[in-house]
Write an enzyme that holds these catalytic residues in place. Structure first.
Site, PDB file in Angstrom:
ATOM      1  CG  ASP A  41       2.760  -2.079   9.091  1.00  0.00           C
ATOM      2  OD1 ASP A  41       2.886  -1.183   8.251  1.00  0.00           O
ATOM      3  OD2 ASP A  41       2.870  -3.299   8.814  1.00  0.00           O
TER       4      ASP A  41
ATOM      5  NE  ARG B 275      -2.410   0.987   3.657  1.00  0.00           N
ATOM      6  CZ  ARG B 275      -3.167   1.471   4.629  1.00  0.00           C
ATOM      7  NH1 ARG B 275      -4.468   1.380   4.553  1.00  0.00           N
ATOM      8  NH2 ARG B 275      -2.635   2.015   5.694  1.00  0.00           N
TER       9      ARG B 275
ATOM     10  CB  THR C  32      -1.919   7.238  -3.120  1.00  0.00           C
ATOM     11  OG1 THR C  32      -1.361   5.915  -3.248  1.00  0.00           O
ATOM     12  CG2 THR C  32      -1.007   8.242  -3.801  1.00  0.00           C
TER      13      THR C  32
ATOM     14  CG  ASP D 204       6.480  -2.668   9.812  1.00  0.00           C
ATOM     15  OD1 ASP D 204       7.078  -3.229   8.870  1.00  0.00           O
ATOM     16  OD2 ASP D 204       6.282  -1.442   9.858  1.00  0.00           O
TER      17      ASP D 204
HETATM   18  C1  PRP Z   1      -1.273  -3.998   4.826  1.00  0.00           C
HETATM   19  C2  PRP Z   1      -2.182  -5.172   5.130  1.00  0.00           C
HETATM   20  C3  PRP Z   1      -3.072  -5.208   3.917  1.00  0.00           C
HETATM   21  C4  PRP Z   1      -3.232  -3.755   3.579  1.00  0.00           C
HETATM   22  C5  PRP Z   1      -4.561  -3.304   4.106  1.00  0.00           C
HETATM   23  O1  PRP Z   1      -0.267  -4.369   3.957  1.00  0.00           O
HETATM   24  O2  PRP Z   1      -1.505  -6.366   5.359  1.00  0.00           O
HETATM   25  O3  PRP Z   1      -2.527  -5.907   2.816  1.00  0.00           O
HETATM   26  O4  PRP Z   1      -2.177  -3.046   4.244  1.00  0.00           O
HETATM   27  O5  PRP Z   1      -4.812  -1.998   3.737  1.00  0.00           O
HETATM   28  P1  PRP Z   1      -5.936  -1.605   2.676  1.00  0.00           P
HETATM   29  O6  PRP Z   1      -7.152  -2.363   3.059  1.00  0.00           O
HETATM   30  O7  PRP Z   1      -6.076  -0.124   2.895  1.00  0.00           O
HETATM   31  O8  PRP Z   1      -5.436  -1.922   1.302  1.00  0.00           O
HETATM   32  P2  PRP Z   1       0.884  -3.372   3.482  1.00  0.00           P
HETATM   33  O9  PRP Z   1       0.519  -2.738   2.195  1.00  0.00           O
HETATM   34  O10 PRP Z   1       1.257  -2.453   4.611  1.00  0.00           O
HETATM   35  O11 PRP Z   1       2.074  -4.350   3.138  1.00  0.00           O
HETATM   36  P3  PRP Z   1       2.882  -5.377   4.072  1.00  0.00           P
HETATM   37  O12 PRP Z   1       1.953  -6.507   4.410  1.00  0.00           O
HETATM   38  O13 PRP Z   1       3.989  -5.799   3.175  1.00  0.00           O
HETATM   39  O14 PRP Z   1       3.362  -4.656   5.301  1.00  0.00           O
HETATM   40  N1  URA Z   2      -2.298  -2.142   7.264  1.00  0.00           N
HETATM   41  C1  URA Z   2      -1.957  -2.530   8.529  1.00  0.00           C
HETATM   42  O1  URA Z   2      -1.031  -3.344   8.699  1.00  0.00           O
HETATM   43  N2  URA Z   2      -2.618  -1.991   9.557  1.00  0.00           N
HETATM   44  C2  URA Z   2      -3.619  -1.113   9.398  1.00  0.00           C
HETATM   45  O2  URA Z   2      -4.202  -0.671  10.412  1.00  0.00           O
HETATM   46  C3  URA Z   2      -3.959  -0.726   8.093  1.00  0.00           C
HETATM   47  C4  URA Z   2      -3.303  -1.256   7.049  1.00  0.00           C
END
Ligand code: PRP
Ligand code: URA
Length: 209
Positions: free
Chosen positions: A200, A104, A108, A203
């Site tokens: 997150d 994400r 944006t 993380d």
């Molecule tokens: C996080 C989470 C989802 C997304 C949710 O991933 O694991 O995939 O954000 O957000 P949304 O519903 O607004 O799309 P992220 O993009 O942070 O990647 P990561 O899992 O690699 O940390």
């Molecule tokens: N992705 C995450 O990991 N946590 C949130 O709260 C939103 C998006």
């Protein structure tokens, strides 16, 4: 037919509460994510098709039910969805595993695809998409778009925590899929993080910052 199921089982709720705590460390966070996924999976897979097969017990030969059809596909959205895979594989060890790499954009909040691979024939499998967080819903909608574009039909989406905004977006964009939610939280904050949420997820699972 699509549906939304909020899994308000005490064991799931208890484990989600520990997951939320700021001082829950990586090791415990990982095991809890896997355990919650397994408990949710038990419920989400109750409609898997079965067929009677012949089995010889020490007493007699009988017809008894076993899971039918092509092996199920588990599809984590990278990275955080990976943390749920072990829970599903503990229930269905023979499942195939696909991957959808999305991140994400922090400004944006739009999802960007960087890797996708699905097991074939995807159209014949029950597909369980995994992501602990459903925030704006952008990533989940993009993942299901991709699966459908490759022929996927019987799709279930499983998340541990959802925001109402993301749940509504996924439900309206893909009204035919089944959605399983561990807990429906209050809202999103100005950075599109779930409130109260758990921070997150990626993380916290991988110990990055
Ligand atoms: C996080 C989470 C989802 C997304 C949710 O991933 O694991 O995939 O954000 O957000 P949304 O519903 O607004 O799309 P992220 O993009 O942070 O990647 P990561 O899992 O690699 O940390
Ligand atoms: N992705 C995450 O990991 N946590 C949130 O709260 C939103 C998006």
């Amino acid at each position: 037919m699509g549906s939304v199921v909020i899994l308000n089982h005490p064991l799931i709720q208890h484990k989600i509460s520990i997951l939320r705590k700021e001082d829950t460390g990586t090791n415990e966070f990982r095991s809890l994510t896997e355990e919650i996924a397994m408990l949710m999976g038990y419920e989400a897979l109750r409609d898997l098709p079965v067929e009677d097969v012949e089995v010889k017990t020490p007493i007699e030969t009988c017809m008894t039910p076993m899971i039918a059809g092509k092996k199920m596909a588990v599809v984590p959205i990278l990275r955080a969805g990976l943390g749920m895979v072990g829970g599903l594989l503990a229930l269905v060890p023979s499942a195939k595993v696909g991957h959808i790499g999305l991140y994400r954009d922090p400004v944006t909040t739009e999802p960007h695809e960087y890797y996708c691979k699905l097991p074939t024939p995807i159209e014949e499998r029950t597909i369980v998409v995994l992501d602990p967080m459903l925030a704006t819903g952008g990533s989940a909608v993009a993942a299901v778009d991709f699966i459908k574009a490759h022929g996927g039909k019987k799709i279930k989406f499983m998340c541990i925590i959802a925001a109402p905004q993301g749940l509504e977006r996924l439900r309206t964009s893909h009204p035919d899929i089944q959605i399983y939610v561990g807990h429906l939280d209050r809202t999103l904050n100005d950075h599109a993080y779930i409130v109260p949420g758990l921070g997150d997820a990626g993380d916290r699972i991988f110990g990055t910052k």
